[in-house]
Design an enzyme around this catalytic site. Sequence first.
Site, PDB file in Angstrom:
ATOM      1  N   CYS A 288       0.792  -1.237   0.000  1.00  0.00           N
ATOM      2  CA  CYS A 288       0.000   0.000   0.000  1.00  0.00           C
ATOM      3  C   CYS A 288       0.827   1.291   0.000  1.00  0.00           C
ATOM      4  CB  CYS A 288      -1.021  -0.010   1.123  1.00  0.00           C
ATOM      5  SG  CYS A 288      -0.548  -0.861   2.622  1.00  0.00           S
ATOM      6  N   ARG A 317       7.247 -11.237   5.006  1.00  0.00           N
ATOM      7  CA  ARG A 317       6.786 -11.129   6.387  1.00  0.00           C
ATOM      8  C   ARG A 317       7.462 -12.219   7.220  1.00  0.00           C
ATOM      9  NH1 ARG A 317       0.246 -10.222   5.311  1.00  0.00           N
ATOM     10  NH2 ARG A 317       0.513  -8.416   3.926  1.00  0.00           N
ATOM     11  N   GLN A 335       1.424 -10.548  -3.358  1.00  0.00           N
ATOM     12  CA  GLN A 335       0.094 -10.082  -2.973  1.00  0.00           C
ATOM     13  C   GLN A 335      -0.565  -9.445  -4.199  1.00  0.00           C
ATOM     14  OE1 GLN A 335      -0.969 -10.514   0.191  1.00  0.00           O
ATOM     15  NE2 GLN A 335      -2.322  -8.874   0.806  1.00  0.00           N
ATOM     16  N   ASP A 337      -2.570  -7.156  -5.049  1.00  0.00           N
ATOM     17  CA  ASP A 337      -3.221  -5.985  -4.481  1.00  0.00           C
ATOM     18  C   ASP A 337      -3.887  -5.113  -5.538  1.00  0.00           C
ATOM     19  OD1 ASP A 337      -3.012  -5.769  -1.667  1.00  0.00           O
ATOM     20  OD2 ASP A 337      -0.861  -5.460  -1.843  1.00  0.00           O
ATOM     21  N   HIS A 339      -5.167  -0.877  -5.041  1.00  0.00           N
ATOM     22  CA  HIS A 339      -5.428   0.249  -4.154  1.00  0.00           C
ATOM     23  C   HIS A 339      -6.209   1.276  -4.948  1.00  0.00           C
ATOM     24  CE1 HIS A 339      -1.923  -1.704  -2.190  1.00  0.00           C
ATOM     25  NE2 HIS A 339      -2.709  -1.517  -1.144  1.00  0.00           N
ATOM     26  N   LYS A 418     -12.760  -4.130   7.352  1.00  0.00           N
ATOM     27  CA  LYS A 418     -12.595  -4.881   6.112  1.00  0.00           C
ATOM     28  C   LYS A 418     -13.737  -5.865   5.910  1.00  0.00           C
ATOM     29  CE  LYS A 418      -9.624  -8.395   8.276  1.00  0.00           C
ATOM     30  NZ  LYS A 418      -8.478  -9.296   8.108  1.00  0.00           N
ATOM     31  N   HIS A 464      -8.159  -0.849   0.051  1.00  0.00           N
ATOM     32  CA  HIS A 464      -7.173  -1.912  -0.164  1.00  0.00           C
ATOM     33  C   HIS A 464      -7.969  -3.166  -0.531  1.00  0.00           C
ATOM     34  CE1 HIS A 464      -4.121   0.310   2.429  1.00  0.00           C
ATOM     35  NE2 HIS A 464      -5.278   0.852   2.812  1.00  0.00           N
TER      36      HIS A 464
END
Length: 592
Positions: A288, A317, A335, A337, A339, A418, A464
């Site tokens: 992000c 991570r 990921q 993603d 945004h 979320k 997100h």
Amino acid sequence: MIKITMHDGSIKEIEEGSEQHLSTLRHSCSHVLAQAIKNLYPDAHLAIGPSIADGFYYDIDFVTPISENDLSKIETEMRKIIKANEKIEYFSLPREEAIALMKEKDEPYKVELIDDLPEGELISFFKQGDFTDLCAGPHLQSTKEVGKAFKLQTLAGAYWRGSEKNKMLTRIYGTAFTTKEDLENYLTMLEEAKKRDHRKIGKELGLFMFSDFGPGFPFFLPNGMVLRNTLMEYWRQIHYSRDYVEISSPVILNRSLWETSGHWDHYKENMYTTLIDEEDYAIKPMNCPGSILVYQNEPRSYRDLPLRYAECGLVHRHEKKGELHGLMRVRCFTQDDAHIFLRDDQITDEVTRITKLFDEVYNLFGFKYTIELSTRPENSMGSDEDWEKAENGLRQALESNGLEYVINEGDGAFYGPKIDFHLSDAIGRTWQCGTIQLDFQLPQRFDLEYTGADGEGHRPIMIHRVVFGSVERFIGILIEHFAGKFPLWLSPVQVKVLPVSDKYLEYAGKVAADLTAGGIRVKVDSRSEKLGWKIREAQKEKVPYMIIVGEKDEADGTVSVRTRAGIDEGALCPKEFLARLKKEIAEKANIQ
């Protein structure tokens, strides 16, 4: 309705067969397990024994180690306790008396737990027969109510309180249900899950590997790269068709960025850091902040919004070594993603667009799903007003689209609430994949703006959003969902050509070349082996179609088609077969 005893000794009626009933039954079963352990191994020390999603466990410090061969003996003792129909009774003691009781029973782990409880509170216990355990409940009314539908499953090691600095205890896992039929169905599902284990199938099909030089860091092999790239081609197709633009941001960024985003304060223990030119940098755990920097790269107008950035970014991570599990739990993953920067008045429409995209993707793979709205967690940042606005925005979007959902209190991200999508696979297991997170915080922390119709500066809202979640994990889920029998469009090898003997290798090569020219992924099995062996090998490799070529096929210019399900379709014209394959691929049919 059935009665259960709560943490304060009060009696509550709950619906029989409900989730609360099942959870309480499993917790009571863990106490029956602990009593059986103390009957058989009096010198063992008990730690904790909660109910969990699919059963229960108890952590125990054994003086004499046990093995899985001992589980049947423990089960027999548990049945005796259940048959005895002992009442499960609540009582409480002042702190010092509680500690004295647990010391008398030689339960040091229980004493430690009591020491950590708040001063001045009464300590709750539950007693059944001559067995007493420190516990907050709730519990059934008697051991007989636990029933006969339980099973001890396996042993594992578990550090006391999850810390590697503490002693390793023995964890006994079990499960329990309200009926024998439910238990048998669950155990059957577990057996099927073993057959579908993505680690086993991934190795057999040459999809991915791991190395001791990088635990938790997956390597994709040639077949796995074909699967992955095909999946990502589909991902790009559906995003480009919905007005997303793809970006890529760096893997390593300066500490100050992560401080501004809040990750340094809220997520640092999961981040890998490094020193560059005597400054702190972090390997990104999330994409992000990179999207935010792209947004800030030039002035934005209300006419630009919503602005949809998509990024398949590699994130890292820190996960404990003991928690790593194939592709499902790794230390680096991609990921998928997106945004989205938007105005307040665009929330409902945008969440609607996203849920429709999710629905299309999950239906393609044959997944059913449920929706969960997760609200503000304890370690959140931002004002009460912003959180209320964000939660109401997601709730209204779901309700305006008639989507059913459940509330998951306190499980939102630290920067916003979320919506989670939980997928059900072919054997009924659930996986959390898709997420939509509404964020008022990061635009504020990064001082993001757009120029409104009034010529003034306004703050955008940020969504997100992931469809697959972790691409690696989603591939693992697909492997298990399809048991390695991928639909034709996803299969690393779509057709295998099997010449009856070496005499037909040339014709086999010609057939393969024509299919390859038509966009089909083909391999020729040119080994000097019997046809039956080649067929079995192709079936083990879960190739969707086999083409068998021999004397008659070569003479007639045909191919003999066989499916991985073992169906012989007879002789077909190669052009007609190619057209059929193209149609099946174009339709992304889920033919097994």
